[in-house]
Design a protein around this motif. Sequence first.
Motif, short mmCIF file in Angstrom:
data_model
loop_
_atom_site.label_atom_id
_atom_site.label_comp_id
_atom_site.label_asym_id
_atom_site.label_seq_id
_atom_site.Cartn_x
_atom_site.Cartn_y
_atom_site.Cartn_z
N ASN A 348 0.81 -1.21 0.00
CA ASN A 348 0.00 0.00 0.00
C ASN A 348 0.84 1.27 0.00
O ASN A 348 0.45 2.28 -0.58
N ALA A 349 2.01 1.21 0.64
CA ALA A 349 2.90 2.39 0.64
C ALA A 349 3.36 2.70 -0.78
O ALA A 349 3.37 3.87 -1.20
N ARG A 350 3.75 1.68 -1.53
CA ARG A 350 4.18 1.89 -2.91
C ARG A 350 3.00 2.30 -3.79
O ARG A 350 3.14 3.15 -4.68
N LEU A 351 1.85 1.69 -3.56
CA LEU A 351 0.66 2.03 -4.34
C LEU A 351 0.28 3.48 -4.12
O LEU A 351 0.00 4.22 -5.08
N ASN A 352 0.29 3.92 -2.87
CA ASN A 352 -0.11 5.29 -2.57
C ASN A 352 0.91 6.31 -3.06
O ASN A 352 0.55 7.29 -3.73
N SER A 353 2.17 6.10 -2.72
CA SER A 353 3.18 7.13 -3.00
C SER A 353 3.62 7.14 -4.45
O SER A 353 3.54 8.16 -5.13
N LEU A 355 2.68 4.98 -7.28
CA LEU A 355 1.76 4.73 -8.38
C LEU A 355 0.58 5.70 -8.39
O LEU A 355 0.21 6.21 -9.45
N ALA A 356 -0.02 5.94 -7.23
CA ALA A 356 -1.18 6.83 -7.19
C ALA A 356 -0.76 8.30 -7.19
O ALA A 356 -1.18 9.08 -8.05
N ASN A 357 0.10 8.68 -6.24
CA ASN A 357 0.46 10.08 -6.09
C ASN A 357 1.36 10.59 -7.22
O ASN A 357 1.13 11.64 -7.80
N ASP A 358 2.42 9.84 -7.53
CA ASP A 358 3.39 10.32 -8.51
C ASP A 358 2.93 10.10 -9.94
O ASP A 358 2.79 11.05 -10.71
N ILE A 469 4.76 -2.64 -15.08
CA ILE A 469 3.30 -2.44 -15.01
C ILE A 469 2.72 -2.48 -16.43
O ILE A 469 2.24 -1.47 -16.94
N PRO A 470 2.76 -3.63 -17.09
CA PRO A 470 2.40 -3.70 -18.51
C PRO A 470 0.98 -3.25 -18.84
O PRO A 470 0.75 -2.56 -19.83
N THR A 471 0.01 -3.64 -18.02
CA THR A 471 -1.37 -3.28 -18.30
C THR A 471 -1.60 -1.79 -18.10
O THR A 471 -2.20 -1.11 -18.95
N LYS A 472 -1.12 -1.26 -16.98
CA LYS A 472 -1.35 0.15 -16.67
C LYS A 472 -0.54 1.07 -17.58
O LYS A 472 -0.97 2.20 -17.87
N PHE A 509 -4.47 4.35 -10.78
CA PHE A 509 -4.21 3.53 -9.59
C PHE A 509 -5.04 4.05 -8.42
O PHE A 509 -4.58 4.91 -7.67
N PRO A 510 -6.27 3.56 -8.26
CA PRO A 510 -7.06 3.97 -7.10
C PRO A 510 -6.35 3.58 -5.80
O PRO A 510 -5.74 2.52 -5.72
#
Length: 661
Positions: A348-353, A355-358, A469-472, A509-510
């Motif tokens: 979640n830390a990587r997802l938030n910082s 993928l989602a934020n950056d 992250i091939p799909t995204k 990335f929600p």
Amino acid sequence: MAQDQEFFLTTAIDYANGAPHIGHVYEKILADAIARYQRLAGRQVTFVMGTDEHGEKISKAAAQKGVTPQELVDDLSENAFQGLWKRLGISYDYFIRTTESRHKKFVQTILQRVYDNGDIYFAEYEGLYSVGAERYVTEKELVEGPDGVRRYPGDKDPPERRREANYFFRMDKYQPWLLEYLQQNPGLIQPAGYRNEVLEMLKEDIGPLSISRPKNRVPWGIELPWDADHVTYVWFDALLSYLTPLVSLGRSETISGDAWHVIGKDILKPHAVFWPTMLKAAGLPIYKRLVVHSHILAEDGRKMGKSLGNAIDPVKLVADHPVDAIRYAMLREATLSADSPFGEGILNARLNSDLANDLGNLLSRTVSMIQKYRGGVVPAASEFTDRERQIEADARALPAEVLKLVDELKINMAIDTAMNFVRDLNRYIAGSAPWNLAKSDDTQKQLDTVLYTAVEGLRVASVALEAVIPTKAKELRAQLGLGAQSYRLEAAWGLTPAGTRVQGGAILFPKPEASEENGAKTALQPAPKKEKRAAVDRPAVQAPATQPAPADDGLISIDDFAKVDLRIAEVIACEAVEKADKLLKLTLRMGEETRTVVSGIRKWFEPQALVGRKVVLVANLKPAKLRGIESQGMILAAEDDQGNLDLVGTGLDLPTGTKVR
């Protein structure tokens, strides 16, 4: 393509006696990223995976379930393994099962060749047999468990003493050659620490290798072509599966170009000793690189296990989290040479910082501004400043930097290099302030340039991250209006045509869903963390509180300095401390521990910019609190005479927990 551009890659052949675990997941994601990077570089890739379906353990597992061995391996291979790999987006070219007729034929061909060369003989042998490893082991390889019983690492039961007549491969005949080959090819086994392990193995007599089992004891296997009363030893069978797809398709057994095998450290010996000597005896070329990875640990740094209640179910993991976020977090966090923690907090830390934020926020802002200021059409750039020229130069340099790190097997650093480019694009948008440029007729051309630079920068970043992250990555380009077009990972700028209509879309990335109970959607269920060590909550620039008082001459002894415990740590999360304009709360990973440190560096750093950085931590300070937060160490920093501050780190990609001395 040219012959020297071919690239051959395999993962370990997975033993189909049980469902895949999180270590399987990491290995496949790692290998898939390597294969995708090579394809993006324009190389012709052959990526092989498979399941190992013979042997004594499979016979026993099938009997326990009340099914035939074939029924067991059919279900596990097709549903548990291949089903999971498809959900994770693993882009293998061939999947081989060792129960296939084409594989059996190839194994018997190689066995007969080695037998005809005089390298296989029949003899009686007595020794300690590990059913778990399906091979004879030595006393030296056993370790004592908590109950005082010595076992082979990973086995539930102690080895059995067996005496039986088998066929043996003269592996020791090729020991001098293998030792010399390793010495002449230092890059054959990577990271280097595992090469050193193999060199230590080869200092002692490796002996012959038993390559058959009596059929009346182990009926589930490939019969020896010259003696139907014996079946092939599972490793001699499984290792040859790497080449079976090529031979079955009419290609040569000889692999041209690069040939890499990706494996876990627990099967180092079969791949680093058995496999090359088998290839040599059969007259086949040796692979170019053996890529060895360490294990995935629970988030608290402990070994995972069902009995400990901290194992991660890969099927549930994929069901509850975005696949590309899983791929990103595992590859960004793990290092090959050291066991790496993984769990919900890290994911979640990587997802938030990151993928989602950056990345996700940059895409949303860019698309939104083009829709608002340019009617959804990407404008042509016209007025360039040094800032745009620098971004273009960085974009052209990025592919070579990323591919160099991938070749050096520093996948986490390759990812961070691409994400640093994304972070710089965010700083560029913030500094350019397109919302202000839009207010004046005099700055419309400058606004066009900023918007185009953001779009083209995102395109470049998506290609640099596509292997992870091939799909995204493809979804990102679709939102920019670039459709399904594919791109090479090469030095290029300006490939987004002016006039392209952006499409927009859902949030890339929600962020994880929040709940009142724990603040996050729980899926991985990590084990309780170890008790955290207390530390101090002072700004990073202060001297350690435990530093001894200097002598009258201002000097300290080496013994005094040795009292300060300095360690490498990595920032895995960072946030501002409420109602404290100078403080940041950092979550650090240091070896097997997770630490919280409060530092007075908010003036110099945005919280998200610190995630992923490696710092030097003073790890043995006494406890203290600031704003009610218990700090657990102090990070080191340095400030110049102009008031600029930076964190002390290292140019090497050292494992967290490494002692600084």
